[in-house]
Design an enzyme around this catalytic site. Structure first.
Site, PDB file in Angstrom:
ATOM      1  N   VAL A 259      -0.873 -53.349  64.484  1.00  0.00           N
ATOM      2  CA  VAL A 259      -1.438 -54.541  65.113  1.00  0.00           C
ATOM      3  C   VAL A 259      -1.708 -55.676  64.119  1.00  0.00           C
ATOM      4  O   VAL A 259      -1.431 -56.842  64.436  1.00  0.00           O
ATOM      5  CB  VAL A 259      -2.688 -54.166  65.949  1.00  0.00           C
ATOM      6  CG1 VAL A 259      -3.873 -53.732  65.089  1.00  0.00           C
ATOM      7  CG2 VAL A 259      -3.071 -55.304  66.864  1.00  0.00           C
TER       8      VAL A 259
ATOM      9  N   TYR B 200       2.900 -37.092  65.931  1.00  0.00           N
ATOM     10  CA  TYR B 200       2.014 -37.528  64.842  1.00  0.00           C
ATOM     11  C   TYR B 200       0.660 -36.809  64.936  1.00  0.00           C
ATOM     12  O   TYR B 200       0.203 -36.196  63.971  1.00  0.00           O
ATOM     13  CB  TYR B 200       1.835 -39.038  64.917  1.00  0.00           C
ATOM     14  CG  TYR B 200       1.030 -39.636  63.789  1.00  0.00           C
ATOM     15  CD1 TYR B 200       1.500 -39.632  62.477  1.00  0.00           C
ATOM     16  CD2 TYR B 200      -0.207 -40.233  64.037  1.00  0.00           C
ATOM     17  CE1 TYR B 200       0.760 -40.202  61.441  1.00  0.00           C
ATOM     18  CE2 TYR B 200      -0.944 -40.812  63.009  1.00  0.00           C
ATOM     19  CZ  TYR B 200      -0.457 -40.791  61.715  1.00  0.00           C
ATOM     20  OH  TYR B 200      -1.194 -41.363  60.698  1.00  0.00           O
TER      21      TYR B 200
END
Ligand code: NAD
Ligand code: UDP
Length: 318
Positions: free
Chosen positions: A194, A152
């Protein structure tokens, strides 16, 4: 600066993703015609189900790493296609590298053919585990080039380099946005990021899984604020890179406690292993975006999280 997209013809890669779905909606509100091109690798038609009947909106299924269907007369390309959650890109390492490389080249070539402006959705992950804090655009970053996250991080660094090469060598009109952690309704509940993870756990009364001791920080930006920055960048002639994020920084332990409080949950906190190369701190310096785009995030964390809680409660209620 003024936002004028009335009559614009905008192709959004990754338009059926979390940020893409909000971006398509905002572009339609501004009077643009929008093509959302998506392979549904990590997104879903459900995220734009509320847009499909709106005039000027078309959803096209395609893998932009292979080819991008050309609707003709494109004025702007917003290149968002890419797995973005660590859980997704660790599961899809080669697909992530392909879309960051081939997909970005395809998007730039399409923009070049049309003389269109291309906005690249890059990321704060280009700063890696930063040794400079807060992060300014001039910082070159601290990325592990062979770690699991590198697909990424390095993929987006390659995408930035490719974007700048098309700009310098071929005169393509480009803008690079470095987006920091963005949250809000329509995130995938199971994508491991998260905010949806903590909210889901809290609403189900399960322990909140705080990685490590929870002292690592992130700076969370409400999705409509991020989208406003992307839209302003599209309407400017700023090349960037430009940081887009909220500069209010919080530890992950504080975030878990806030979520427990806002949801009125009885969940406990459970510490789990910290993922490899997890950045210890992250906070954008947004003075460049403020100066060049007149952009500042306006949503408070409390209100943004409350809205996301309400959305998830409705989702879980079916
Ligand atoms: P997401 O996973 O919800 O959306 C990405 C979309 O791209 C998905 O709909 C997916 O199906 C699509 N896609 C992936 N590969 C594709 C391919 N080869 N062809 C066509 N479509 C493809 O993620 P998101 O949070 O909406 O992120 C959107 C963009 O913003 C990404 O480029 C990401 O790197 C960037 N970004 C997001 C954040 C954030 O916090 N949300 C932070 C930094 C950067
Ligand atoms: N995190 C956590 N518990 C979870 C998921 C994530 O404590 O269940 C931590 C993660 O280790 C990182 C931060 O929250 O420190 C943000 O993770 P996320 O995957 O949302 O995005 P990142 O910023 O790492 O790309």
């Amino acid at each position: 600066m003024s936002v004028d997209l009335a009559g614009a013809r905008v192709l959004v890669t990754g338009g059926a993703g979390f940020v893409g779905s909000w971006l398509c909606e905002r572009l339609l509100d501004e009077g643009a015609t929008v093509w959302a091109v998506d392979s549904f690798m990590t997104g879903s038609p459900d995220k734009v189900a509320h847009l499909v009947r709106r005039p000027g909106f078309t959803l096209v299924e395609a893998d932009v790493s292979e080819t991008i269907p050309d609707p003709g007369g494109v004025t702007h390309v917003m290149h968002l296609a890419c797995p973005a959650s660590p859980v997704h890109y660790l599961r899809l390492p080669l697909e992530t590298l392909r879309v960051a490389s081939n997909g970005t080249v395809n998007a730039l070539e399409l923009a070049e053919r049309h003389g269109a402006r291309l906005v690249l959705a890059s990321t704060s992950e280009v700063y890696g585990d930063p040794l400079e804090h807060p992060q300014r655009e001039s910082y070159w970053g601290n990325v592990n080039p062979i770690g699991p996250r590198s697909v990424y991080d390095e993929g987006k660094r390659f995408a930035e380099a490719t974007t700048m090469a098309f700009h310098r060598e071929r005169g393509v009109d480009v803008g690079i946005a470095r987006i920091f952690n963005t949250y809000g309704p329509r995130m995938s509940v199971d994508d491991g990021r998260v905010v949806p993870t903590f909210l889901h756990q809290a609403l189900q009364g399960k322990p909140l899984t705080v990685a490590g001791d929870g002292s690592q920080t992130r700076s969370l930006c409400w999705v409509e604020d991020t989208v406003d920055g992307l839209v302003r960048l599209a309407c400017s002639n700023e090349v960037g890179p430009v940081n887009l994020g909220n500069d209010a920084e919080t530890t992950m332990l504080e975030l878990a406690e806030t979520v427990v409080h806002l949801t009125g949950s009885r969940s406990s906190i459970e510490h789990v292993a910290l993922p490899q190369d997890d950045p210890k701190v992250r906070r954008p310096d947004i003075s460049h975006a403020r100066r060049t785009l007149g952009w500042v995030p306006t949503m408070t964390a409390e209100e943004g999280l409350k809205r996301t809680v309400r959305w998830m409660e409705e989702l879980l209620a079916g």
